[in-house]
Design a protein around this motif. Structure first.
Motif, PDB file in Angstrom:
ATOM      1  N   THR A 116     -37.874  22.737  39.266  1.00 44.33           N
ATOM      2  CA  THR A 116     -38.900  21.709  39.137  1.00 44.33           C
ATOM      3  C   THR A 116     -38.796  21.120  37.740  1.00 44.33           C
ATOM      4  OG1 THR A 116     -41.243  21.253  39.497  1.00 44.33           O
ATOM      5  CG2 THR A 116     -40.719  23.257  38.290  1.00 44.33           C
ATOM      6  N   GLU A 117     -39.258  19.892  37.565  1.00 46.73           N
ATOM      7  CA  GLU A 117     -39.158  19.292  36.247  1.00 46.73           C
ATOM      8  C   GLU A 117     -40.468  19.450  35.504  1.00 46.73           C
ATOM      9  OE1 GLU A 117     -36.343  15.901  35.022  1.00 46.73           O
ATOM     10  OE2 GLU A 117     -38.261  14.958  35.476  1.00 46.73           O
ATOM     11  N   GLY A 121     -37.856  19.403  30.514  1.00 43.41           N
ATOM     12  CA  GLY A 121     -36.598  19.397  31.261  1.00 43.41           C
ATOM     13  C   GLY A 121     -36.740  20.129  32.584  1.00 43.41           C
ATOM     14  N   MET A 122     -35.614  20.718  33.032  1.00 42.25           N
ATOM     15  CA  MET A 122     -35.658  21.404  34.327  1.00 42.25           C
ATOM     16  C   MET A 122     -36.003  22.879  34.138  1.00 42.25           C
ATOM     17  SD  MET A 122     -32.514  19.984  36.640  1.00 42.25           S
ATOM     18  CE  MET A 122     -31.167  20.649  35.670  1.00 42.25           C
ATOM     19  N   LEU A 123     -36.745  23.402  35.088  1.00 40.12           N
ATOM     20  CA  LEU A 123     -37.000  24.834  35.150  1.00 40.12           C
ATOM     21  C   LEU A 123     -36.382  25.304  36.453  1.00 40.12           C
ATOM     22  CD1 LEU A 123     -38.556  26.495  33.106  1.00 40.12           C
ATOM     23  CD2 LEU A 123     -40.615  26.200  34.486  1.00 40.12           C
ATOM     24  N   LEU A 124     -35.413  26.228  36.358  1.00 44.28           N
ATOM     25  CA  LEU A 124     -34.683  26.675  37.550  1.00 44.28           C
ATOM     26  C   LEU A 124     -35.063  28.116  37.878  1.00 44.28           C
ATOM     27  CD1 LEU A 124     -31.143  25.285  36.591  1.00 44.28           C
ATOM     28  CD2 LEU A 124     -32.896  24.185  38.023  1.00 44.28           C
ATOM     29  N   ALA A 147     -23.053  21.447  37.127  1.00 40.49           N
ATOM     30  CA  ALA A 147     -21.829  21.606  36.330  1.00 40.49           C
ATOM     31  C   ALA A 147     -22.018  21.132  34.898  1.00 40.49           C
ATOM     32  CB  ALA A 147     -20.678  20.849  36.998  1.00 40.49           C
ATOM     33  N   GLU A 148     -22.744  20.029  34.737  1.00 47.84           N
ATOM     34  CA  GLU A 148     -22.925  19.444  33.404  1.00 47.84           C
ATOM     35  C   GLU A 148     -24.125  20.031  32.661  1.00 47.84           C
ATOM     36  OE1 GLU A 148     -20.811  16.854  32.297  1.00 47.84           O
ATOM     37  OE2 GLU A 148     -19.705  17.499  34.088  1.00 47.84           O
ATOM     38  N   ALA A 149     -24.934  20.808  33.382  1.00 54.51           N
ATOM     39  CA  ALA A 149     -26.187  21.256  32.776  1.00 54.51           C
ATOM     40  C   ALA A 149     -25.969  22.499  31.923  1.00 54.51           C
ATOM     41  CB  ALA A 149     -27.208  21.548  33.868  1.00 54.51           C
ATOM     42  N   ASP A 150     -26.684  22.528  30.826  1.00 55.12           N
ATOM     43  CA  ASP A 150     -26.630  23.678  29.937  1.00 55.12           C
ATOM     44  C   ASP A 150     -27.781  24.602  30.322  1.00 55.12           C
ATOM     45  OD1 ASP A 150     -25.657  25.138  27.933  1.00 55.12           O
ATOM     46  OD2 ASP A 150     -26.509  23.932  26.297  1.00 55.12           O
ATOM     47  N   ILE A 151     -27.446  25.721  30.957  1.00 48.78           N
ATOM     48  CA  ILE A 151     -28.492  26.588  31.510  1.00 48.78           C
ATOM     49  C   ILE A 151     -28.819  27.717  30.543  1.00 48.78           C
ATOM     50  CG2 ILE A 151     -29.082  28.129  33.439  1.00 48.78           C
ATOM     51  CD1 ILE A 151     -27.235  26.391  35.179  1.00 48.78           C
ATOM     52  N   PRO A 162     -35.687  36.011  37.548  1.00 54.23           N
ATOM     53  CA  PRO A 162     -35.009  35.112  36.602  1.00 54.23           C
ATOM     54  C   PRO A 162     -35.456  33.656  36.671  1.00 54.23           C
ATOM     55  CG  PRO A 162     -33.427  36.556  37.655  1.00 54.23           C
ATOM     56  CD  PRO A 162     -34.741  36.796  38.344  1.00 54.23           C
ATOM     57  N   VAL A 163     -35.623  33.094  35.493  1.00 54.60           N
ATOM     58  CA  VAL A 163     -35.946  31.680  35.363  1.00 54.60           C
ATOM     59  C   VAL A 163     -35.135  31.145  34.189  1.00 54.60           C
ATOM     60  CG1 VAL A 163     -37.963  32.228  33.940  1.00 54.60           C
ATOM     61  CG2 VAL A 163     -37.844  30.032  35.088  1.00 54.60           C
ATOM     62  N   ALA A 164     -34.726  29.892  34.245  1.00 52.50           N
ATOM     63  CA  ALA A 164     -33.913  29.321  33.161  1.00 52.50           C
ATOM     64  C   ALA A 164     -34.330  27.887  32.910  1.00 52.50           C
ATOM     65  CB  ALA A 164     -32.428  29.381  33.531  1.00 52.50           C
ATOM     66  N   ARG A 165     -34.100  27.474  31.691  1.00 49.89           N
ATOM     67  CA  ARG A 165     -34.286  26.066  31.368  1.00 49.89           C
ATOM     68  C   ARG A 165     -32.937  25.376  31.428  1.00 49.89           C
ATOM     69  NH1 ARG A 165     -39.112  24.992  29.393  1.00 49.89           N
ATOM     70  NH2 ARG A 165     -40.173  26.531  28.095  1.00 49.89           N
ATOM     71  N   ALA A 166     -32.973  24.100  31.752  1.00 48.78           N
ATOM     72  CA  ALA A 166     -31.739  23.322  31.691  1.00 48.78           C
ATOM     73  C   ALA A 166     -32.114  21.885  31.374  1.00 48.78           C
ATOM     74  CB  ALA A 166     -30.989  23.397  33.016  1.00 48.78           C
ATOM     75  N   THR A 167     -31.226  21.218  30.656  1.00 53.13           N
ATOM     76  CA  THR A 167     -31.475  19.802  30.410  1.00 53.13           C
ATOM     77  C   THR A 167     -31.198  19.052  31.706  1.00 53.13           C
ATOM     78  OG1 THR A 167     -29.219  19.747  29.633  1.00 53.13           O
ATOM     79  CG2 THR A 167     -30.937  19.745  27.953  1.00 53.13           C
ATOM     80  N   THR A 168     -31.987  18.054  31.974  1.00 46.25           N
ATOM     81  CA  THR A 168     -31.776  17.282  33.189  1.00 46.25           C
ATOM     82  C   THR A 168     -30.566  16.382  32.990  1.00 46.25           C
ATOM     83  OG1 THR A 168     -34.164  17.239  33.421  1.00 46.25           O
ATOM     84  CG2 THR A 168     -32.915  15.790  34.870  1.00 46.25           C
TER      85      THR A 168
END
Lengths: 326, 376
Positions: A116-117, A121-124, A147-151, A162-168
């Motif tokens: 979710t955003e 950014g994104m929360l995975l 592939a392009e996201a920094d997790i 587990p939860v991670a942040r990633a740039t959208t």
């Protein structure tokens, strides 16, 4: 019969088979010692992600009604929301002509996680090994290539799963969200899983109230506890009735489908959380500990709640509005 | 799972809609006394002449024997057309007394009473609760002693809606001397004009008198007016309540959806405000109550008590809707009006017919299987 809400033999068979599969592969006890992400392999083998696809797309030919019942069973076992993400990701891939990607999701080669955003950014959720994510934003859902996201892994609420942040990825904003029908299915399945959480929390609490003794008798014989349990049962009954109504409306493309889904999503996160919270209270001290399962339902309800978003219910026409007066 | 109307269902819906549009009274129902009686019985008589009364009753007894699907369609149209509330002074006759007579009455009892009920010619009230027997109904103490061909009744009943304008009463009394609890009771047709009956209307918190207490002093009721067997009244009463769960409540439950729409129209909430959130929650709960109503009608229940969850959701949602209306009206709510009246009346929802607390006990014990409460 044209009006009949009985669970059909087919539906019963799917649920019976799912119960065995889930008991074997996703016992709630798996989450006591390990926060590892759930494997999706048993669900792939079960055919969960293609259950509601037509035969022509190598699906099992059932509908979102059966799929919603199945996802409620997932929720009861606190199965990762990646299960919803795979079912939706596969559909988005098909709808956008990416048959290879759809196929890879269906066979489990490519894992999809749910996200979710937020403002940051994104929360995975449970992102390990995921190459794609279903991203919920205010304007709809999208299938996002990771592939392009920094997790960057984060510590989850209450040291949960587990939860991670990633740039959208920049590409996300350039692409239109998936169609409204897929948005509604994603909401339906997420709410079905929330129903499962509410049901699981109810059953755990009722079982405990029947065996835990204080003052020389089971605590479930005291009205205060009984009434908490009754409230949990009422929540489950309301939510499951509305889930059926919404799933049928969506399957049959009825004009009140969006209304029924919006009503469903208004109820599901609240009822799941309320049941999970009452479950902690009924368990008392052990409920507050991480050694009992009651706390797992709270955390799971919060995750699914973050993924459940619907249209503003008040913006939709009501099916039982008064007729115009002459 | 299907909710698919047939072509005939659609024709049925259209004919219901047309009839209701032409026949629903323009004026609101009076709340009490003879005007309430006249309004309600006129409406039943009009429904009857149009072929729209006793919809759930079997055809053999003058009803239409409609399927659950048709009842749903009828009541959807009924509430959308703002037809008179089903919970008026004809409710007990149409939804309790009539079905009980159909299930347990003699041929003579059916022949005399059923057509009167369907045509709006007789009003019934209930005589179950007593001053000392509310939630604990089985402790009731009004007695009937056999004397020749009569029962001689002495005692007191209370909270009996429309007793002051009723012709008959479904009366539950203890007919076996010294019997305990559910045993030794009889379900009796009581003619309210018999000597020895005194009705004292009770004003309720809404300021109207539609319920009453009733005193019985040596009231002689013919034994031929006992329904079912003497001393088997509890089973007869349970028959009635079982019927109520399935059909009588449809109109009332669907009506809440229309009330929520009226409230949204009244409030015109701006998006994102607390009022908008509250109204969206009420709309969602009314939708879920509708879904529960349909499921109760269209699926075999897992336990005979499943309807108690729906009933409780109805009662509490009704109160929430009316409380919201009062908040929205603000100080204007202090002046008598439709919402204000209904708000006051709504306090009875979680008391009448089994308190919310008793309902929760039933849900916990009979549906969830939790251990029975320790009894003194």
């Amino acid at each position: 019969m044209t009006f009949d809400l009985t669970i059909s033999d087919d539906q019963r068979q799917i649920l019976d088979a799912a119960k065995i599969m889930l008991g074997r592969n996703y016992p709630q006890s798996r989450l006591r010692d390990s926060n590892a992400c759930d494997s999706m392999t048993p669900l792939v083998e079960f055919g969960a992600f293609v259950l509601a696809l037509p035969d022509t797309q190598d699906g099992a030919g059932f509908s979102v009604v059966e799929e919603a019942l199945l996802h409620a069973a997932f929720g009861r076992h606190l199965v990762s929301p990646s299960s919803m993400a795979a079912a939706i990701g596969l559909r988005i891939a098909l709808a956008t002509g990416r048959d290879d990607l759809a196929n890879a999701i269906g066979t489990g080669e490519i894992k999809v996680c749910a996200g979710t955003e937020t403002g940051a950014g994104m929360l995975l959720f449970e992102p390990d090994g995921a190459a794609q994510a279903i991203l919920r934003r205010a304007d709809g859902i999208r299938l996002v290539d990771l592939a392009e996201a920094d997790i960057i892994p984060q510590t989850a609420m209450g040291h949960g799963r587990p939860v991670a942040r990633a740039t959208t990825p920049a590409a996300v904003s350039n692409n239109a969200p998936a169609g409204e029908d897929l948005n509604l299915i994603a909401t339906l399945l997420t709410c079905a899983q929330l129903l499962g959480v509410a049901t699981g929390a109810r059953d755990l609490a009722v079982d405990y109230a029947g065996i835990r003794e204080q003052f020389g008798r089971p605590i479930g014989s005291f009205q205060a506890i009984k009434h908490h349990c009754a409230n949990m049962a009422i929540g489950v009954d309301m939510l499951s009735a509305q889930l059926d109504m919404a799933a049928i409306a969506l399957r049959d493309r009825r004009e009140d489908a969006a209304f029924q889904i919006a009503a469903l999503v208004r109820l599901a996160p609240k009822i799941a959380l309320s049941n999970a919270r009452l479950g902690i209270q009924i368990h008392g001290g052990i409920g507050f500990s991480a050694e009992a399962d009651a706390q797992l339902y709270i955390k799971h309800a919060h995750v699914l709640g973050a993924l459940a978003q619907g249209k503003d219910l008040l913006s939709l026409p009501a099916p039982l509005a008064p007729l115009e007066e002459n | 799972m299907q909710l698919d109307p047939t072509a005939d269902d659609l024709i049925f819906r259209e004919s219901a809609r047309v009839w209701l549009a032409e026949n629903v009274p323009a004026s609101d129902a009076p709340h009490e006394g003879q005007p309430a009686r006249k309004y309600a019985t006129d409406w039943v008589a009009r429904c009857h002449s149009g072929g729209w009364s006793g919809l759930a009753w079997p055809e053999a007894h003058g009803g239409r024997g409609l399927s659950a699907a048709r009842l749903i369609i009828w009541y959807e149209e009924y509430v959308r057309a703002r037809a008179p509330s089903a919970l008026d002074c004809t409710f007990v006759a149409l939804n309790h007394a009539g079905p009980t007579l159909i299930a347990c009455g003699t041929d003579e009892q059916k022949a005399f009473h059923l057509s009167r009920i369907l045509e709006g010619r007789s009003i019934w009230c209930q005589g179950f609760s007593e001053p000392g027997s509310g939630s604990d109904l089985a402790s009731l103490a009004t007695v009937g002693k056999v004397d020749g061909e009569h029962l001689v009744v002495n005692g007191q009943k209370i909270w009996s809606s429309y007793a002051d304008i009723a012709d008959y009463q479904e009366l539950l009394i203890r007919t076996e001397q010294g019997s305990q609890r559910h045993r030794g009771l009889s379900w009796v047709i009581c003619d309210m004009s018999l000597p020895g009956i005194t009705v004292r209307p009770i004003r309720n918190m809404a300021g109207v008198s539609h319920f009453a207490e009733i005193f019985y002093d040596d009231v002689r009721i013919p034994l031929s007016d006992v329904v079912g067997k003497v001393n088997d009244g509890w089973n007869v009463a349970m028959t009635t309540l079982g019927f109520e769960r399935r059909t009588a409540a449809i109109a009332l439950q669907l009506e809440l959806s229309v009330k929520v729409e009226d409230l949204i129209t009244l409030a015109e909430p701006a998006t994102g405000t607390a009022t908008a959130h509250l109204l969206a929650d009420l709309r969602a709960e009314a939708a879920a109550l509708r879904a529960m109503t349909y499921r109760t009608l269209l699926r075999e229940p897992e336990t005979p008590f499943d309807g108690s969850m729906m009933r409780l959701v109805f009662a509490e949602l009704s109160q929430k809707i009316h409380r919201a209306a009062i908040d929205i009206l603000g100080p204007e709510a202090l002046v008598a009006g439709r919402w204000t009246h209904d708000y006051m009346e709504s306090y009875s929802e979680t008391i009448a017919g089994g308190t919310a607390e008793i309902q929760r006990n039933i849900i916990a014990e009979r549906i969830l299987g939790l251990p029975r409460e320790a009894r003194p």
